[in-house]
Motif scaffolding. Sequence first.
Motif, PDB file in Angstrom:
ATOM      1  N   THR A  64       0.784  -1.111  -0.016  1.00 34.27           N
ATOM      2  CA  THR A  64      -0.118   0.063   0.225  1.00 34.27           C
ATOM      3  C   THR A  64       1.120   1.303  -0.006  1.00 34.27           C
ATOM      4  O   THR A  64       2.083   1.199   0.312  1.00 34.27           O
TER       5      THR A  64
ATOM      6  N   SER B 199      -0.325   7.376   2.823  1.00 36.75           N
ATOM      7  CA  SER B 199      -0.744   8.934   2.272  1.00 36.75           C
ATOM      8  C   SER B 199      -1.478   9.743   3.368  1.00 36.75           C
ATOM      9  O   SER B 199      -1.882   9.362   4.241  1.00 36.75           O
TER      10      SER B 199
ATOM     11  N   THR C 240      -1.004  11.357  -2.473  1.00 37.65           N
ATOM     12  CA  THR C 240      -0.337  10.213  -3.276  1.00 37.65           C
ATOM     13  C   THR C 240      -1.125  10.533  -4.725  1.00 37.65           C
ATOM     14  O   THR C 240      -2.112   9.903  -5.106  1.00 37.65           O
TER      15      THR C 240
ATOM     16  N   ARG D 245      -7.333   2.116  -4.672  1.00 36.81           N
ATOM     17  CA  ARG D 245      -8.425   1.924  -3.709  1.00 36.81           C
ATOM     18  C   ARG D 245      -7.735   2.202  -2.324  1.00 36.81           C
ATOM     19  O   ARG D 245      -6.777   2.344  -2.055  1.00 36.81           O
ATOM     20  N   LEU D 246      -8.642   2.703  -1.368  1.00 35.76           N
ATOM     21  CA  LEU D 246      -8.396   2.895  -0.123  1.00 35.76           C
ATOM     22  C   LEU D 246      -8.681   1.361   0.416  1.00 35.76           C
ATOM     23  O   LEU D 246      -9.621   1.101   0.568  1.00 35.76           O
TER      24      LEU D 246
ATOM     25  N   ILE E 212     -11.236   6.777  -5.706  1.00 35.74           N
ATOM     26  CA  ILE E 212     -10.258   7.951  -6.274  1.00 35.74           C
ATOM     27  C   ILE E 212     -10.724   8.052  -7.564  1.00 35.74           C
ATOM     28  O   ILE E 212     -10.586   7.257  -8.461  1.00 35.74           O
TER      29      ILE E 212
ATOM     30  N   VAL F 172     -10.419  11.661  -3.660  1.00 31.11           N
ATOM     31  CA  VAL F 172     -10.973  10.881  -3.022  1.00 31.11           C
ATOM     32  C   VAL F 172     -12.384  11.371  -2.914  1.00 31.11           C
ATOM     33  O   VAL F 172     -12.826  12.230  -2.383  1.00 31.11           O
TER      34      VAL F 172
ATOM     35  N   VAL G 270      -3.489   3.656   0.684  1.00 27.52           N
ATOM     36  CA  VAL G 270      -4.011   3.318  -0.778  1.00 27.52           C
ATOM     37  C   VAL G 270      -3.338   2.124  -1.496  1.00 27.52           C
ATOM     38  O   VAL G 270      -2.254   1.961  -1.464  1.00 27.52           O
TER      39      VAL G 270
END
Length: 382
Positions: A269, A272, A292, A310-311, A319, A329, A346
């Motif tokens: 990941t 961020s 990011t 994706r988060l 996003i 986002v 992220v």
Amino acid sequence: MTTVNARGDERQHLPITAVIPPGLTTPEVMIDVDVLDRNIARMASATQARGLRLRPHAKTHKVLEIAERQLAAGAVGLTVATIGEAEVFAKAGVTDIFIAYPLWVTESQAKRLRNLAEACSITVGVDSAESASFMGKNLGADAGRIAVLVELDSGHHRSGVHPDEAAGVARAAADAGLDVAGVFTFPGHSYAPGMPLEAARQEDAALRLGADKLAAAGFTVKTISGGSTPTAMLEGDTAATELRPGVYVFGDAQQLELGRCGTDDIALTVASTVVSHHRTDPGEPGRFIIDTGSKVLGSDRPAWASGYGRLLDYPDATITALSEHHATVQWPQGLALPHRGDRLRVVPNHVCLTMNLVDEVAVVSQGEPAGRWRVAARGKNS
């Protein structure tokens, strides 16, 4: 779970798994070594259970420590995309490397291949009589030290020849003095919704036909190479003798959306920070900016993907836009916006791009720092 912070705002409490070590300055690529090791072990076990060799594609990670883990788990060697990547891993002691690319070998590249052949067993891709002849000419008396696999088009329609044409390419390679070892393909069209099973079927048919054509022409087919992350874990018979998945070590947003991995399988990941809130009208979904952008995530977004990443801990967030240092986002309605300064994980759409954008990565375990790894083959694009 919600809490009320010092400002009196009710807000979603970040899960324990979302902890980012406080010493990291964002944006920062993080690798969860526990998830990484689990992914490596699972793929190794699955391929061994099917009686297949595993030759993972190291262009995904470009990291010596990860290659070492893959080889220790049973991989027979590595796949790379360029001579430069091969040089990095050969220097580190990897003894069996396949450059899965239809190289056009110039005199300077022939010299590099000769040097590689001194250090390891080296195999390269070829998909035309012209490139085979050119390679053999420039390698000269050393051509026999380089093994080649004929690349087949199994439906991705990128490089590779139709399986019916494989024997002609193989003959040209043999005439040029090269060691013809077999065939390979990449079912890249498996990277689309609903396609992994069909792509695997087409891959198998192409590999069978291509191998049969070589055998009928008198070649000993030692290697039949295929596989991709979306297809590698599928069960069933296959003509392949080895598989070359790459993304499986990390997972990414594409694999999540395709259903080929779960959130618990995401090992990479990007840490961020929320740096700005975007003004929205009442009733609209909330939006904010994290630090990011495309210079860390890469800008790859397939037409079918729902966003630019994706988060990990908030799968309903999207996003919606990227610039070099900003990601926009869109936040789920009904969920309190994160505050400026909050840190989020992220998941890039395509981790291979992300790893070629950074010099080193942070290694974490159980949310705690566990070292740093250099991206040794970063930028080795030729």
